[in-house]
Design an enzyme around this catalytic site. Structure first.
Site, PDB file in Angstrom:
ATOM      1  N   SER A 115      42.637  44.141  27.955  1.00  0.00           N
ATOM      2  CA  SER A 115      41.347  44.589  28.475  1.00  0.00           C
ATOM      3  C   SER A 115      40.265  43.530  28.227  1.00  0.00           C
ATOM      4  O   SER A 115      40.408  42.385  28.671  1.00  0.00           O
ATOM      5  CB  SER A 115      40.985  45.944  27.850  1.00  0.00           C
ATOM      6  OG  SER A 115      39.908  46.545  28.516  1.00  0.00           O
ATOM      7  N   ASP A 169      44.914  52.547  36.540  1.00  0.00           N
ATOM      8  CA  ASP A 169      43.929  52.197  35.514  1.00  0.00           C
ATOM      9  C   ASP A 169      42.526  52.648  35.928  1.00  0.00           C
ATOM     10  O   ASP A 169      41.979  52.152  36.917  1.00  0.00           O
ATOM     11  CB  ASP A 169      43.948  50.674  35.292  1.00  0.00           C
ATOM     12  CG  ASP A 169      43.178  50.245  34.051  1.00  0.00           C
ATOM     13  OD1 ASP A 169      42.227  50.944  33.670  1.00  0.00           O
ATOM     14  OD2 ASP A 169      43.516  49.201  33.472  1.00  0.00           O
ATOM     15  N   HIS A 200      45.167  52.852  31.566  1.00  0.00           N
ATOM     16  CA  HIS A 200      44.668  51.700  30.796  1.00  0.00           C
ATOM     17  C   HIS A 200      45.401  51.683  29.451  1.00  0.00           C
ATOM     18  O   HIS A 200      44.880  52.176  28.438  1.00  0.00           O
ATOM     19  CB  HIS A 200      43.154  51.833  30.612  1.00  0.00           C
ATOM     20  CG  HIS A 200      42.475  50.571  30.178  1.00  0.00           C
ATOM     21  ND1 HIS A 200      42.463  49.423  30.950  1.00  0.00           N
ATOM     22  CD2 HIS A 200      41.770  50.268  29.050  1.00  0.00           C
ATOM     23  CE1 HIS A 200      41.779  48.480  30.325  1.00  0.00           C
ATOM     24  NE2 HIS A 200      41.363  48.970  29.164  1.00  0.00           N
TER      25      HIS A 200
END
Length: 220
Positions: A115, A169, A200
């Protein structure tokens, strides 16, 4: 120097993976993944998991948390915090230098992240002045893509890049990941792209792919 959690190999370290966590997490986040990678017993890889600095994050009402840079709007690629991105990239450069001082050459170092940490990994990896073993970005995107052409380091033009993303996601839309992949590919980078039916997060098939990729880069 950032404080870090380290996992040392059973043998002498011959390679290093510097793995950056996501927004609001810390260096412990991916420690459990190491044992699931399926690496050979004598892999010789030291895993370094740095803790991001604590800073206010605009989209979270200014709440201080561990973050590699500020997120200023709900569309995470807009209003990018160039100052924060550059500051975190400098911190990662310091960690690379520390690994070199410990006897690990740059061509045996992988920069990885998830991320927001993956964004810093991609940003730093393509700009690092000496060749790295690889760059890995998970569920992420390429920040400050408009400066890539001017700032990319020739030494890492052919460095392998692994990117993986969940098709569902809700945090970093897969379209943004695909656009980042295309920007890197169009710039001539060797990007291995993988999609998984997940949100995610990471999943076991993805961890297996990461393990194989790291083994190819660092265990040969």
């Amino acid at each position: 120097m950032l404080d870090c959690i380290e996992i040392a190999p059973d043998t002498d370290a011959r390679a290093s993976v510097i793995w950056l966590h996501g927004l609001g997490a810390d260096g412990n986040d991916f420690v459990p993944v190491v044992d699931e990678l399926g690496l050979p017993a004598d892999h010789g890889i030291r895993f370094v998991f740095p803790n991001a600095p604590t800073r206010p994050v605009t989209v979270n009402n200014g709440m201080p948390m561990r973050a590699w840079y500020d997120i200023k709007g709900m569309a995470i690629a807009d209003k990018q915090d160039a100052e924060g991105i550059h500051a975190s990239a400098a911190e990662i450069e310091a960690l690379i230098a520390a690994e070199i001082e410990r006897g690990i050459p740059t061509q045996r170092i992988v920069i990885a992240g998830f991320s927001q940490g993956g964004a810093i990994a991609l940003h730093t990896g393509v700009r690092h002045g000496e060749r790295l073993a690889g760059v890995m970005g998970l569920s992420t995107y390429l920040p400050l893509a408009d400066t890539l052409a001017a700032e990319a380091a020739p030494a890492n033009r052919d460095t392998p890049i692994l990117m993986a993303h969940g098709t569902e996601d809700p945090v970093v839309p897969i379209a943004l990941g695909r656009d980042s992949r295309d920007a890197l590919t169009d710039a001539g980078y060797d990007v291995a792209w993988h999609e998984y039916p997940m949100q995610h997060q990471v999943c076991l098939p993805q961890i297996a792919t990461i393990g194989r990729w790291l083994s190819e880069r660092l265990c040969g």
